[in-house]
Design an enzyme around this catalytic site. Structure first.
Site, PDB file in Angstrom:
ATOM      1  N   ARG A 176     -24.496 -33.266 -20.759  1.00  0.00           N
ATOM      2  CA  ARG A 176     -25.900 -33.288 -20.325  1.00  0.00           C
ATOM      3  C   ARG A 176     -26.141 -32.725 -18.934  1.00  0.00           C
ATOM      4  O   ARG A 176     -27.051 -31.944 -18.709  1.00  0.00           O
ATOM      5  CB  ARG A 176     -26.446 -34.735 -20.306  1.00  0.00           C
ATOM      6  CG  ARG A 176     -26.904 -35.267 -21.591  1.00  0.00           C
ATOM      7  CD  ARG A 176     -26.588 -36.742 -21.650  1.00  0.00           C
ATOM      8  NE  ARG A 176     -25.150 -36.875 -21.692  1.00  0.00           N
ATOM      9  CZ  ARG A 176     -24.437 -36.798 -22.815  1.00  0.00           C
ATOM     10  NH1 ARG A 176     -25.050 -36.687 -23.941  1.00  0.00           N
ATOM     11  NH2 ARG A 176     -23.113 -36.864 -22.803  1.00  0.00           N
ATOM     12  N   THR A 177     -25.352 -33.183 -17.990  1.00  0.00           N
ATOM     13  CA  THR A 177     -25.653 -32.837 -16.594  1.00  0.00           C
ATOM     14  C   THR A 177     -25.521 -31.333 -16.387  1.00  0.00           C
ATOM     15  O   THR A 177     -26.421 -30.692 -15.836  1.00  0.00           O
ATOM     16  CB  THR A 177     -24.711 -33.605 -15.638  1.00  0.00           C
ATOM     17  OG1 THR A 177     -24.760 -34.997 -15.987  1.00  0.00           O
ATOM     18  CG2 THR A 177     -25.133 -33.435 -14.203  1.00  0.00           C
ATOM     19  N   LYS A 188      -3.952 -22.990  -9.025  1.00  0.00           N
ATOM     20  CA  LYS A 188      -2.927 -22.296  -8.216  1.00  0.00           C
ATOM     21  C   LYS A 188      -2.792 -22.937  -6.849  1.00  0.00           C
ATOM     22  O   LYS A 188      -2.063 -22.443  -5.997  1.00  0.00           O
ATOM     23  CB  LYS A 188      -3.312 -20.824  -8.042  1.00  0.00           C
ATOM     24  CG  LYS A 188      -3.513 -20.053  -9.326  1.00  0.00           C
ATOM     25  CD  LYS A 188      -4.054 -18.661  -9.008  1.00  0.00           C
ATOM     26  CE  LYS A 188      -4.636 -17.991 -10.228  1.00  0.00           C
ATOM     27  NZ  LYS A 188      -5.459 -16.815  -9.871  1.00  0.00           N
ATOM     28  N   ARG A 239     -19.692 -31.323  -9.887  1.00  0.00           N
ATOM     29  CA  ARG A 239     -19.145 -32.621 -10.333  1.00  0.00           C
ATOM     30  C   ARG A 239     -17.659 -32.614 -10.016  1.00  0.00           C
ATOM     31  O   ARG A 239     -16.954 -31.638 -10.307  1.00  0.00           O
ATOM     32  CB  ARG A 239     -19.367 -32.840 -11.833  1.00  0.00           C
ATOM     33  CG  ARG A 239     -18.606 -34.048 -12.365  1.00  0.00           C
ATOM     34  CD  ARG A 239     -18.983 -34.402 -13.779  1.00  0.00           C
ATOM     35  NE  ARG A 239     -20.324 -34.964 -13.833  1.00  0.00           N
ATOM     36  CZ  ARG A 239     -20.884 -35.460 -14.935  1.00  0.00           C
ATOM     37  NH1 ARG A 239     -20.208 -35.452 -16.072  1.00  0.00           N
ATOM     38  NH2 ARG A 239     -22.094 -35.954 -14.905  1.00  0.00           N
ATOM     39  N   HIS A 256     -24.208 -40.700  -8.658  1.00  0.00           N
ATOM     40  CA  HIS A 256     -24.692 -39.673  -9.600  1.00  0.00           C
ATOM     41  C   HIS A 256     -26.200 -39.571  -9.380  1.00  0.00           C
ATOM     42  O   HIS A 256     -27.000 -40.025 -10.196  1.00  0.00           O
ATOM     43  CB  HIS A 256     -24.357 -40.122 -11.025  1.00  0.00           C
ATOM     44  CG  HIS A 256     -24.467 -39.059 -12.077  1.00  0.00           C
ATOM     45  ND1 HIS A 256     -25.094 -37.834 -11.875  1.00  0.00           N
ATOM     46  CD2 HIS A 256     -24.040 -39.037 -13.379  1.00  0.00           C
ATOM     47  CE1 HIS A 256     -25.034 -37.126 -12.988  1.00  0.00           C
ATOM     48  NE2 HIS A 256     -24.402 -37.830 -13.913  1.00  0.00           N
TER      49      HIS A 256
HETATM   50  N1   CP Z   1     -25.004 -38.745 -18.107  1.00  0.00           N
HETATM   51  C1   CP Z   1     -24.056 -37.831 -17.845  1.00  0.00           C
HETATM   52  O1   CP Z   1     -23.639 -37.612 -16.692  1.00  0.00           O
HETATM   53  O2   CP Z   1     -23.644 -37.162 -18.960  1.00  0.00           O
HETATM   54  P1   CP Z   1     -22.557 -36.006 -18.955  1.00  0.00           P
HETATM   55  O3   CP Z   1     -21.253 -36.599 -18.500  1.00  0.00           O
HETATM   56  O4   CP Z   1     -22.519 -35.488 -20.366  1.00  0.00           O
HETATM   57  O5   CP Z   1     -23.008 -34.954 -17.968  1.00  0.00           O
END
Ligand code: CP
Length: 306
Positions: free
Chosen positions: A53-54, A82, A103, A131
């Site tokens: 999603r993110t 590397k 991320r 998050h």
């Molecule tokens: N909610 C969320 O962070 O989903 P993903 O890990 O799929 O990005």
């Protein structure tokens, strides 16, 4: 632009007015998601941890606004294998992109990246820490369905220890006068640092191991979370708690009419699929709201207002 800088690392950086402004911007994007206001911009998505999603909603947001997207979804295909440092990776990508969405599996990685990067960094999740874009879409979903962020009874269920989404939510909700219930097995209780944060910021909460009808029937929001296998060092502990809470449709028989069930997703089995057709189920719409919030966040980082 709102926030202490063009980067977004934690919701600690945003005032109440900043949050309300961004929710308002997201509302405008929901009314008109396709606007070519980022023509000529390049957005980088660097995902050192898996995501559906993110990453896809940030990339969709960039595409719908006319930007180009570069990046990776699997760090195994990059020169980090590397031995290239995170600093060097960020310095390189900042040569190519106007904003970096990252991320990373390490807590603090996004903050570190923002300190070395010449372009804005948006934290798309750093380990078990924060998050912020997820929380912004969670707040947008609550505001949209409840009409307010104040006076809500919000029940957080499941992995409150490693769950960065619930940690981020508390950070944002210091501005709003809602009540929390933390429902978790002992192994996954809300960490002391977040309970101390609640105490210091006047966030009311209670704790329990019991996810019973009384809790369900008095909640405005039930926020289910996945028990995250990837965060456990001892898989025996994971096995002992992985099925701690499973929400089933029959448990919602006497729920409030305004109840909405949220989940950051992905789910494993903590919400039975029979809940999906219940009017309180909102997790798929919640994920859709992520597109509008992420359009707002990218624009904010680039100093663009709609
Ligand atoms: N909610 C969320 O962070 O989903 P993903 O890990 O799929 O990005």
């Amino acid at each position: 632009m709102v926030g202490k800088s063009n980067s977004l690392i934690s919701l600690e950086e945003l005032t109440k007015d900043d949050i309300l402004y961004l929710l308002g911007q997201a509302g405008k994007f929901e009314n008109e998601p396709n606007r070519k206001i980022l023509d000529g911009k390049v957005v980088a998505t660097l995902f050192f941890e898996p995501s559906t999603r993110t990453r896809l909603s940030f990339e969709t947001a960039a595409n719908r606004l006319g930007a180009r997207v570069i990046g990776f979804s699997d760090a195994a295909t990059t020169s980090s294998t590397k031995g290239e440092t995170l600093k060097d990776t960020i310095m390189m990508v900042s040569n190519y992109a106007d904003v970096i969405i990252m991320r990373h599996y390490l807590e603090g990685a996004a903050k570190y990246a923002s300190e070395v990067s010449p372009v804005p960094i948006i934290n798309a999740g750093d380990g078990a820490n924060q998050h912020p874009s997820q929380t912004m879409l969670d707040l947008y979903s609550m505001m949209k369905t409840q009409g307010t962020l104040d006076g809500l009874d919000i029940t957080l269920v499941g992995d409150l220890k490693y769950g960065r989404t619930v940690h981020s939510m508390l950070t944002a909700m210091r501005h709003f006068n809602s009540r929390f219930r933390f429902i978790a097995p002992k192994e996954l209780e809300m960490p002391d640092e977040y309970k101390e944060y609640c105490d210091a910021n006047g966030i009311r909460y209670t704790e329990s191991k019991d996810f019973d009808e009384d809790v369900i029937n008095t909640s405005d929001i039930i926020y289910m979370t996945r028990v995250q296998k990837e965060r456990f060092t001892d898989l025996m502990v994971y096995e002992s708690v992985k099925n701690a809470y499973i929400l089933r449709k029959q448990m919602l028989a006497n729920a409030k009419s305004n109840l909405k069930i949220l989940h950051p997703l992905p789910r494993v089995n903590e919400i039975d699929q029979d809940v999906d057709t219940h009017p309180a189920a909102y997790y798929f719409q919640q994920a859709k709201n992520g597109l509008y919030i992420r359009e707002a966040l990218i624009c904010n980082s680039l100093g663009i207002q709609v």
